[in-house]
Motif scaffolding. Sequence first.
Motif, short mmCIF file in Angstrom:
data_model
loop_
_atom_site.label_atom_id
_atom_site.label_comp_id
_atom_site.label_asym_id
_atom_site.label_seq_id
_atom_site.Cartn_x
_atom_site.Cartn_y
_atom_site.Cartn_z
N THR A 59 0.82 -1.21 0.00
CA THR A 59 0.00 0.00 0.00
C THR A 59 0.86 1.27 0.00
O THR A 59 1.94 1.30 0.58
N ARG A 60 0.35 2.29 -0.65
CA ARG A 60 0.99 3.61 -0.67
C ARG A 60 -0.02 4.66 -0.27
O ARG A 60 -1.21 4.54 -0.55
N GLN A 61 0.48 5.70 0.35
CA GLN A 61 -0.38 6.81 0.76
C GLN A 61 -0.31 7.94 -0.26
O GLN A 61 0.76 8.29 -0.74
N TYR A 62 -1.48 8.50 -0.57
CA TYR A 62 -1.57 9.65 -1.49
C TYR A 62 -2.44 10.72 -0.82
O TYR A 62 -3.46 10.40 -0.21
N GLU A 63 -2.02 11.97 -0.94
CA GLU A 63 -2.70 13.05 -0.24
C GLU A 63 -3.45 13.96 -1.22
O GLU A 63 -2.96 14.25 -2.31
N PHE A 64 -4.61 14.40 -0.80
CA PHE A 64 -5.40 15.36 -1.58
C PHE A 64 -5.81 16.50 -0.65
O PHE A 64 -5.76 16.37 0.58
N SER A 65 -6.23 17.60 -1.23
CA SER A 65 -6.59 18.77 -0.42
C SER A 65 -7.88 18.52 0.34
O SER A 65 -8.84 17.95 -0.19
N ARG A 66 -7.89 18.95 1.59
CA ARG A 66 -9.09 18.82 2.39
C ARG A 66 -10.12 19.86 1.94
O ARG A 66 -9.79 20.81 1.21
N LEU A 67 -11.34 19.68 2.36
CA LEU A 67 -12.39 20.62 2.01
C LEU A 67 -12.37 21.81 2.96
O LEU A 67 -12.45 21.65 4.19
N ASN A 68 -12.26 23.00 2.40
CA ASN A 68 -12.41 24.23 3.16
C ASN A 68 -13.58 24.99 2.56
O ASN A 68 -13.55 25.36 1.38
N LEU A 69 -14.61 25.21 3.36
CA LEU A 69 -15.85 25.81 2.88
C LEU A 69 -16.10 27.13 3.60
O LEU A 69 -15.93 27.22 4.82
#
Length: 556
Positions: free
Chosen positions: A259-269
Amino acid sequence: MSQVDNEVRPSNFIRNIIDEDLKSGKHDSVHTRFPPEPNGFLHIGHAKSICLNFGIAKDYQGQCNLRFDDTNPEKEDIDYVHSIQDDVRWLGFDWAGEIRYSSNYFDQLHQYALELINKGLAYVCFLNAEETREYRGTLKEPGKNSPYRDTSVEENLALFEKMRLGEFKEGECALRAKIDMASPFMCMRDPVIYRIRFAHHHQTADKWCIYPMYDFTHCISDAIENITHSLCTLEFQDNRRLYDWVLDHLDDFNQPNRTRQYEFSRLNLEYTLMSKRKLNDLVERNLVNGWDDPRMPTIAGLRRRGYTPASIREFCQRIGVTKQENLIEGGVLDACIREELNEHAPRAMAVLKPIKVIIENYPSDSPETINAPMHPNKPEMGTRELAFGKELFIDAEDFRESANKHFKRLVLGKEVRLRNAYVIKAERFDQDEDGNVTTVYCTYDNETLGKNPSDGRKVKGVIHWVEASTAKQAEFRLYNRLFTEATPAAFDTVDEVINPESLVVVNGVVEAGLVNAEVEKAYQFEREGYFCADNKDSTAEHLVFNLTVPLRDSFA
């Protein structure tokens, strides 16, 4: 564009990675997971992660696990476990197999900790919290090695066993990974991987008094479950180094296709807080009425307010998946629910600020029945029966003694059409001692029922109404933004930016059929907005309707 599940879908960097992994043969299937901590209610930010993880698994005909990362029993509760399951299912997703818990792997995690000790890669440290911070260094200065860092393997094994047996007090010592105290990444400066907690666990009861840390647990749990792509938000970007270090140094998992970890932007509303700690503070200080308050960004709150699973999924689709942090306009979420409800919500009439209308030339004291469409553009949705009689309620805002040509409602001496009913003309009115209009006396034309009057009379204005004798009393909760500033997290305290008018309660009337309104199902109250019956407080004896969203964008 990405070719998945026989459909062409909008691509993003995660789908590109998956496409390449499948093409190269690194993985022959896709296995994701959604790993919430059961220490609070899920919010709209979690919905983005749910839609991403479960959506990718579905699109690639793979699997997605629901796993509770339950390594901190002091802050966890079984009620959160149940609410999270409900939220995932309500959003339209289901998980592969049984629900998983990180606590399922506590025995294995303990063995992996022993493996690191035996390899000289972990040690029991007796520095207290203040000393640990001092030895850790700063972003500009490297840390210093703990005086316990070079304890022998044999002694560390014995000390860790004493930790497991409860022979040390909480905070007296901890097991730390031996990595690099000079690393530019703080998370790699000999992080704690086990600590002592004498706490009852909702799954393992009192079996353990040592609990693994999240960063140690998460990567191993992913590996045990054969997760192919571990998707996290950007705040875990630095922690990926620890994620990889742990798996690289455990014999069971040091393999090319792990397994590998990949990051995406969190939601800022806009106008929203996403911190569980800050949301909990709102609840604890009674600034809102619980986690499911319709002003809260929790899934429970959005559901209670009348948002639908489809609208939230559409919102997550629209904002996309990127590596760049951004602030989403508040109107984007509202637009998603407004568009869906405009298409699918049945229509009804409600008067929020009622004044009486008496039609003096109406021939009977008994109301007649008028058929009205459930939706003006969807005859397949059928019709509803409206009572119409001598006495009606209209909204106070819909009458003026005099007005300019732009006011297209009821004016003294002029005509207006009642929605789905007759044309009426205001003849005179009564006021109370404060000058507020209480009753408007009208006449009606009985030849004008429906949209096309037989005499061809053109009436510019159309207003809504409710027949008085059959009207049902109702409480309307008008929700607005909880905060007055778009970025409330930027302020020292929420007290500076809390909106005192985030909830306004008014009492009015609704048409009789709404006594059977289904909770959470939104109606368009014509000319007012979209409302739904509250799922906690509304009963046939006391109707309560929550404003889901106005007819027009309030963020504009």
